[in-house]
Design an enzyme around this catalytic site. Sequence first.
Site, PDB file in Angstrom:
ATOM      1  N   GLU A 175     -10.828  61.476  10.260  1.00  0.00           N
ATOM      2  CA  GLU A 175     -11.120  62.615  11.124  1.00  0.00           C
ATOM      3  C   GLU A 175     -12.587  62.715  11.537  1.00  0.00           C
ATOM      4  O   GLU A 175     -13.298  63.660  11.151  1.00  0.00           O
ATOM      5  CB  GLU A 175     -10.668  63.920  10.450  1.00  0.00           C
ATOM      6  CG  GLU A 175      -9.177  63.914  10.132  1.00  0.00           C
ATOM      7  CD  GLU A 175      -8.699  65.226   9.505  1.00  0.00           C
ATOM      8  OE1 GLU A 175      -9.520  66.092   9.203  1.00  0.00           O
ATOM      9  OE2 GLU A 175      -7.475  65.358   9.315  1.00  0.00           O
ATOM     10  N   GLU A 361      -1.654  62.023   7.788  1.00  0.00           N
ATOM     11  CA  GLU A 361      -1.696  63.335   7.114  1.00  0.00           C
ATOM     12  C   GLU A 361      -0.791  64.288   7.870  1.00  0.00           C
ATOM     13  O   GLU A 361      -0.756  64.272   9.117  1.00  0.00           O
ATOM     14  CB  GLU A 361      -3.103  63.960   7.121  1.00  0.00           C
ATOM     15  CG  GLU A 361      -4.058  63.376   6.140  1.00  0.00           C
ATOM     16  CD  GLU A 361      -5.406  64.091   6.145  1.00  0.00           C
ATOM     17  OE1 GLU A 361      -5.469  65.307   6.458  1.00  0.00           O
ATOM     18  OE2 GLU A 361      -6.398  63.415   5.842  1.00  0.00           O
TER      19      GLU A 361
HETATM   20  O1  IFM Z   1      -7.839  68.876   3.371  1.00  0.00           O
HETATM   21  C1  IFM Z   1      -7.972  68.376   4.661  1.00  0.00           C
HETATM   22  C2  IFM Z   1      -8.256  66.898   4.629  1.00  0.00           C
HETATM   23  O2  IFM Z   1      -9.378  66.592   3.878  1.00  0.00           O
HETATM   24  C3  IFM Z   1      -8.478  66.386   6.033  1.00  0.00           C
HETATM   25  N1  IFM Z   1      -7.410  66.786   6.921  1.00  0.00           N
HETATM   26  C4  IFM Z   1      -6.978  68.153   6.892  1.00  0.00           C
HETATM   27  C5  IFM Z   1      -6.715  68.615   5.472  1.00  0.00           C
HETATM   28  C6  IFM Z   1      -6.276  70.080   5.461  1.00  0.00           C
HETATM   29  O3  IFM Z   1      -7.272  70.883   6.024  1.00  0.00           O
END
Ligand code: IFM
Length: 452
Positions: A175, A361
């Site tokens: 990210e 994710e």
């Molecule tokens: O916890 C985070 C993660 O580190 C990166 N993506 C989003 C998740 C939830 O906010």
Amino acid sequence: MILTDLPTAIQRSDFASDFLWGVSTSAYQIEGAAAEDGRVPSIWDTFSATPGKVRDGSSGAVACDHYHRWEEDLDLAQAMGLNSYRFSIAWPRIFNGVDAEPNAKGLAFYSKLVDAMLARGLQPWCTLYHWDLPQYLEDRGGWANRATIDAFLHYADVVSKHLGERVRHWITHNEPWCTAMHGNWDGMHAPGNKSLPLALQVCHNVLVSHGLAVPLIRANVPGAKVGIALSLHPVKAASDGAADRQAVLRHDALRNRWFLDALYGRGYPELALQLVGRDAPQVLPGDMEAIAATMDFLGVNYYFPEVVRDAPEQYPLRTSIVYPQDRQRTDFGWEVSPQGLVELLERVARDYPAGDLYVTENGSSYDDHLDADGAVNDTARRDYLVRHLAAVRDAIAAGANIKGYFAWSLLDNFEWAEGYLRRFGLTYIDYPTQRRILKQSGRWYSAFLQAE
Ligand code: IFM
């Protein structure tokens, strides 16, 4: 076996037999042991120690104590029936200074972690950068300083050589939007700067470091598959009006296309460059070619769509995010939209067709509690998971080349500026005792994976 008590009929056999089923974690959020075995502070240690930055005043100093409980955690992942596990390396465990030699103890920790994954039938997915920049690099200007690109490449070189062919899947950055924009534009994340030009320069340098790392990792690890994980959001208009529909294009240009277009060789979107004007990053000859290094896969991190309206007073995008009342939301306030995932995956597959796609994710935060009988009945998270897996299935049916799904997250953990106030885990952490309790969502995922 079809699990009949599900909100949406779905079964593992709806997916290819080689589909990857995993969970994602990250080092700072779970490891703890912040000062152990030669680890030095990261920007998140500094930020957490600054009053007012993390909502409950906490830090990742102990987190889930995964540094000591990793065997139990990997046992849990294996028992759930997963076949892959996404983790990140803590850079401050590997190098403790600018000209330092690699820290043997740090490398040994990840080496034994990877061996333990392989022994449990979990394919290791290694993320090199999940936001925990060593503080000594921040002290020299952090990601805005191009010397950090070189430091990242040296780190990537050492780690990829050390772990070698045991790790076939490498994610350079998690990210980069968050690294750059939350870290340096809105200041919600470490290091907490508030400057758009700085954020855009960080963003650019991070992407350059990604692109240069791709061939380097491939050279060190024969057969390696290398990609990046982007946080992408479908962007929706707050109304049918022409102004709001134009706002969608502007918002999308920076939020999504800035990354996708650059990574797929189209440069930064003209629209975004016009909007940011003089705040655009300095781009050196060769940078855009480096960023466009061909990837083996793209990781899509998806949580919710963003709804925007035209807001002429807002620099630079002239958009504002709105939160319509009529939407189903998690306890974090994030919209629950499996359809958004279908649309996002279809769009990425259509507009950026090279390589495989993985959902690296996806998850939801609810205010879980332990029931009197010791169970955690997180039905809402279970339903979120079921509905988003159905969305992945639907996107595949529509032609998207999706090869795996990683739920965020194996464990409740340190949720950055929210501290421990937000729980995303399929496993509940009772922080005072560090006891792990598989939630209803985790039990469902496990049953889904192990159904005949
Ligand atoms: O916890 C985070 C993660 O580190 C990166 N993506 C989003 C998740 C939830 O906010």
